[in-house]
Design a protein around this motif. Structure first.
Motif, short mmCIF file in Angstrom:
data_model
loop_
_atom_site.label_atom_id
_atom_site.label_comp_id
_atom_site.label_asym_id
_atom_site.label_seq_id
_atom_site.Cartn_x
_atom_site.Cartn_y
_atom_site.Cartn_z
N THR A 22 0.85 -1.19 0.00
CA THR A 22 0.00 0.00 0.00
C THR A 22 0.89 1.24 0.00
N ASP B 163 -8.38 -1.61 -6.07
CA ASP B 163 -9.46 -0.78 -6.58
C ASP B 163 -9.38 -0.80 -8.11
N ASP B 164 -10.40 -1.32 -8.78
CA ASP B 164 -10.34 -1.42 -10.24
C ASP B 164 -10.50 -0.08 -10.93
N GLY B 165 -10.60 0.98 -10.12
CA GLY B 165 -10.60 2.31 -10.70
C GLY B 165 -9.21 2.79 -11.05
N ARG C 235 -5.45 6.86 -11.74
CA ARG C 235 -6.88 6.55 -11.76
C ARG C 235 -7.38 6.58 -13.21
#
Length: 455
Positions: free
Chosen positions: A45, A73-75, A89
């Motif tokens: 992270t 996060d698939d964003g 992003r």
């Protein structure tokens, strides 16, 4: 390396509000937190000091990161292009945190170290350098930049960092090429010359060879080139995933390893390592001994970690192979036939490679191995000539002692420093022989090389 043990992790936040350029650049370095999700998955992270449009990774050797690192996060999307790995992003918005799940398995990278080297006994060796990242671009990195990192062990695990056994989350300031950090349950073995973390699953004969040989190597090299400033660490891992080189149909031998400041490490894979000594063959012990003699030699080549042109890798890589040959002969660490075979193999491969071009351009044509093989031939020839000229009072290590002193005094780590030194200490004929190898002289013969190295 500064370490911060449990309870002080918050103090590792990146520096802000400072006056110097270096301190301002630290604002662009995120904190990285590593934690095991399960036996074969690591979560990393990244937390940024302020919102940013993207994150770049410092060490990029191929596209493996984009293939293996999965954003939670698939964003987010991680792209590899040219010499850049970059995450952002999908909607282009700023962010302050991003996490990935990564297979904690070994991968073979071109001229770089795998982020993970699993131990068959359940441990894991982690190369911190693979996790160094920067906001936007790592072009801001300069000498003195640190990468704040934290490692959180799982249940029943501890961390070994810089020779210390640490429990609970451990934070440190990572820098330069990073370091090897052990995560697992093994206890280090400390001697006068080394701290070792050897896979408990290694067969007894290989483990004993390391236990006995490495201290002997350190005594030998210390006598030749002087004591190291710090006690080095030795890591030897037998991969719990049995297939070598990622080939499930093979159960033979595979290995990779190397050296970082104060550390020597070797990763072995393949069920062949678990066979009896008789099945594996006596040469395997010779091979392992050579490997560690080579890598231990690098520890004493102080300055080899500095920036240099890869075209002169024959100096330190060829030198380390020559060191290995001389050390193993002196310590009787392998059969004479094995050492002679390695020398002959180097001659054969060097001549074969030089048929395609000179040694200086070997890297350009994908023949990096020539720096080891041709470099060893050149330096064993220098050793033999120096001994003859000095009546045995000096040798290749004497030459290296002078070379390292000159580099310390400001001379470049380069051919222009090393080659004339061969002439000074080994004679003009030996310098000319080395220059012909560097030039890829097509008139060179195997017989000439054999005579030069004493075969």
């Amino acid at each position: 390396m500064n370490k911060i043990v449990p309870g002080i992790a918050a103090a590792m936040a990146v520096l802000t509000g400072c006056n110097t350029d270096l301190q301002r650049r630290q604002e662009f370095i995120p904190q990285a937190e590593l934690q095991m999700v399960d036996a074969d998955t690591m979560r990393v992270t990244y937390r940024l000091a302020r919102p940013a449009p993207g994150l770049a990774f410092r060490r990029v050797t191929d596209g493996q990161r984009a293939e293996r690192w999965v954003p939670l996060d698939d964003g987010f999307v991680l792209n590899h292009g040219g010499e850049r790995d970059y995450v952002q992003r999908r909607d282009g918005e700023l962010f302050t945190e991003i996490a990935f799940d990564i297979p904690a398995t070994f991968i073979r990278l071109p001229q770089d170290y795998s982020p993970f080297m699993p131990y068959k006994d359940g441990g894991l060796l982690i190369h911190s350098g693979r996790f160094q990242a920067c906001v936007r671009s790592c072009g801001i990195v300069e000498e003195g930049t640190v990468f704040p990192m934290q490692l959180i062990p799982g249940e029943g695990q501890h961390i070994i960092l810089d020779g210390e056994v640490l429990t609970g989350p451990v934070s440190w300031d990572d820098k330069d090429d990073g370091t090897m950090v052990y995560l697992g349950a093994a206890e280090p073995i400390e001697t006068d010359y080394v701290v070792a973390v050897v896979d408990q699953a290694l067969p007894d004969d290989l483990s004993s060879a390391l236990d006995e040989l490495f201290p002997e190597l350190m005594v030998f090299y210390t006598g030749k080139l002087g004591a190291l400033e710090d006690q080095p660490m030795l890591f030897a891992a037998l991969d719990r995933h049995t297939e070598p080189d990622g080939n499930p149909s093979s159960n033979s031998y595979s290995n990779q390893g190397g050296v970082l400041p104060g550390q020597v490490f070797m990763h072995m894979s393949g069920d062949g390592w678990l066979e009896t000594a008789e099945v594996r063959g006596p040469q395997i012990v010779g091979f392992v001994s050579w490997f560690f003699a080579h890598e231990a030699g690098h520890l004493y080549q102080r300055g080899a970690g500095r920036e240099f042109d890869l075209k002169v890798a024959w100096i330190h890589e060829g030198g380390a192979d020559a060191f290995a040959a001389l050390a193993m002969e002196e310590l009787d660490a392998a059969p004479a036939e094995y050492i002679a075979q390695r020398k002959q193999q180097a001659i054969d491969n060097c001549l074969l490679g030089l048929a395609d071009g000179d040694l200086r351009t070997a890297q350009d044509r994908g023949a990096f191995n020539l720096y080891y093989e041709c470099g060893m031939v050149m330096q064993l020839a220098a050793d033999r000539a120096i001994k003859a000229r000095s009546g045995g009072a000096q040798d290749l290590f004497t030459l290296w002692g002078v070379y390292l002193t000159r580099v310390k005094d400001g001379a470049p780590w380069a051919e222009e420093t090393f080659l004339p030194l061969i002439g000074e200490m080994a004679g003009a004929e030996t310098q000319a022989f080395a220059a012909r190898i560097l030039d890829g002289d097509s008139s060179l013969t195997a017989q000439e090389m054999q005579a030069a190295v004493g075969l």
